[in-house]
Design a protein around this motif. Structure first.
Motif, short mmCIF file in Angstrom:
data_model
loop_
_atom_site.label_atom_id
_atom_site.label_comp_id
_atom_site.label_asym_id
_atom_site.label_seq_id
_atom_site.Cartn_x
_atom_site.Cartn_y
_atom_site.Cartn_z
N UNK A 171 3.43 -7.19 -7.98
CA UNK A 171 4.10 -5.99 -7.48
C UNK A 171 3.12 -5.12 -6.69
N UNK A 172 3.38 -4.87 -5.41
CA UNK A 172 2.51 -3.96 -4.65
C UNK A 172 2.56 -2.55 -5.24
N UNK A 173 1.40 -1.93 -5.39
CA UNK A 173 1.28 -0.57 -5.92
C UNK A 173 0.84 0.36 -4.81
N UNK A 174 1.39 1.57 -4.82
CA UNK A 174 0.97 2.58 -3.86
C UNK A 174 -0.24 3.30 -4.45
N UNK A 175 -1.41 3.01 -3.92
CA UNK A 175 -2.67 3.49 -4.50
C UNK A 175 -3.25 4.65 -3.69
N UNK A 199 7.33 19.19 -2.08
CA UNK A 199 6.85 17.96 -2.71
C UNK A 199 6.01 17.22 -1.68
N UNK A 200 4.78 16.84 -2.07
CA UNK A 200 3.87 16.12 -1.18
C UNK A 200 3.50 14.81 -1.84
N UNK A 201 3.97 13.71 -1.27
CA UNK A 201 3.64 12.38 -1.77
C UNK A 201 2.39 11.87 -1.06
N UNK A 202 1.52 11.17 -1.81
CA UNK A 202 0.23 10.77 -1.26
C UNK A 202 -0.11 9.34 -1.66
N UNK A 203 -0.47 8.53 -0.65
CA UNK A 203 -1.02 7.21 -0.96
C UNK A 203 -1.86 6.73 0.22
N UNK A 204 -2.81 5.85 -0.09
CA UNK A 204 -3.73 5.37 0.93
C UNK A 204 -3.64 3.89 1.21
N UNK A 205 -3.09 3.12 0.26
CA UNK A 205 -2.98 1.68 0.47
C UNK A 205 -1.95 1.10 -0.48
N UNK A 268 9.95 10.12 -0.08
CA UNK A 268 10.12 11.09 1.00
C UNK A 268 9.34 10.74 2.26
N UNK A 269 8.40 9.82 2.16
CA UNK A 269 7.57 9.47 3.31
C UNK A 269 7.70 7.97 3.60
N UNK A 270 7.17 7.57 4.74
CA UNK A 270 7.25 6.17 5.16
C UNK A 270 6.50 5.28 4.17
N UNK A 271 7.19 4.32 3.59
CA UNK A 271 6.56 3.44 2.60
C UNK A 271 5.61 2.43 3.23
N UNK A 272 5.59 2.35 4.55
CA UNK A 272 4.72 1.40 5.22
C UNK A 272 3.53 2.06 5.91
N UNK A 273 3.50 3.40 5.93
CA UNK A 273 2.45 4.12 6.66
C UNK A 273 1.71 5.05 5.71
N UNK A 274 0.51 4.69 5.24
CA UNK A 274 -0.27 5.56 4.34
C UNK A 274 -0.57 6.91 4.98
#
Length: 297
Positions: A171-175, A199-205, A268-274
């Protein structure tokens, strides 16, 4: 004055240093003085006490206009939901009795889950309490899975020649790196905008445990290092053997279920663009390898 709870945590201490270096007055709130000498040397005020104590928080929030709320969790907690509930109630009362007009809360992706999700559900409960406040700004920072969780896997590499967890390895994880979260909180504060309820969602990879293990294996020159998914009972017993309470071990396993079904993901943000800069390979080189080399186990 800016108040930061759980200031000894990775995010709390990084945020405190950034604010202090920018000339802000900071009061760090924590349950212990250990490991806070470096922040005190930077002229940070200390307030030592329990964060579920409304009387203590009323004093700790005195003169503060902004609160960065980090809810501490300890492996030995016997009932984390009760502790989170008490902390949420104490924080809300402390804010109502103070001059605080802006709150940044460290929450998590997945707080909108209704099923089992471990500690994430405790954060959801605290969010619900903060929503009752009438202050101008409440910003919920919802990061994905912290890259720093992999530091706890060093002991498995050293003693078992593998990385272990109960999360689905495919399972890919949003890290996200904790420094990126602290930097985002700092930049939002310095911008000084009116955020209202945000609400601010944050992920880098986005990587699976198998992919992350491969990255680590290449970096430490153990190319055959495997990732092994443990059964729930195996993961639970391992955590208890390492000092976790039964309640916290169960919470960890529940969180792995949420990760495995993809619940800890952006809404809330693009799941493909960190939207955070640190990539896992950078974290491995700058944080994991030094910690791995320093480990005596």
């Amino acid at each position: 004055m800016i108040a930061i709870t759980d200031v000894s945590s990775r995010i709390g201490s990084a945020l405190a240093l950034s604010l202090l270096h920018s000339g802000e007055q900071v009061r760090g709130i924590d349950t212990k003085r250990e490991q806070l000498a470096f922040l005190k040397s930077e002229k940070m005020e200390l307030a030592i006490g329990e964060q579920n104590d409304p009387v203590f928080l009323a004093s700790a929030f005195k003169d503060a206009h902004t609160l960065f709320l980090v809810i501490p969790s300890r492996p030995d907690m016997e009932d984390f939901r009760k502790v989170f509930d008490e902390t949420g109630d104490a924080v809300v009362k402390g804010i109502r009795d103070s001059k605080i007009r802006t709150v940044f809360m460290l929450s998590s992706m997945g707080v909108d889950e209704t099923g089992e999700a471990g500690l994430i559900l405790g954060l959801r409960d605290v969010e619900a309490r903060l929503n009752l406040l009438t202050i101008e700004n409440i910003i919920y920072l919802r990061p994905g899975y912290f890259m720093e969780h992999f530091l706890s896997k060093i002991i498995y590499i050293k003693t078992k020649d593998m990385i272990l967890d109960s999360t689905d390895g495919e399972r890919p994880l949003y890290m996200v790196c904790t420094d990126d979260v602290a930097n985002k909180a700092f930049s939002m504060y310095k911008e000084g905008q009116q955020y209202g309820r945000s609400v601010v969602e944050l992920y880098g990879e986005r990587l699976s445990y198998h992919q992350a293990t491969k990255s680590i294996a290449e970096a430490i020159n153990i190319p055959e290092l495997p990732y092994i998914q443990l059964m729930d009972s195996e993961m639970r017993n391992d955590l208890i053997s390492r000092g976790f309470s039964i309640n916290m071990a169960n919470a960890y396993v529940e969180m792995s279920h949420a990760l495995s079904r993809g619940a800890v993901s952006p809404k809330l943000i693009d799941t493909e663009v960190p939207n955070c800069p640190t990539r896992f390979s950078q974290f491995v080189n700058e944080s994991f390898i030094p910690a791995y080399k320093a480990s005596a186990t």
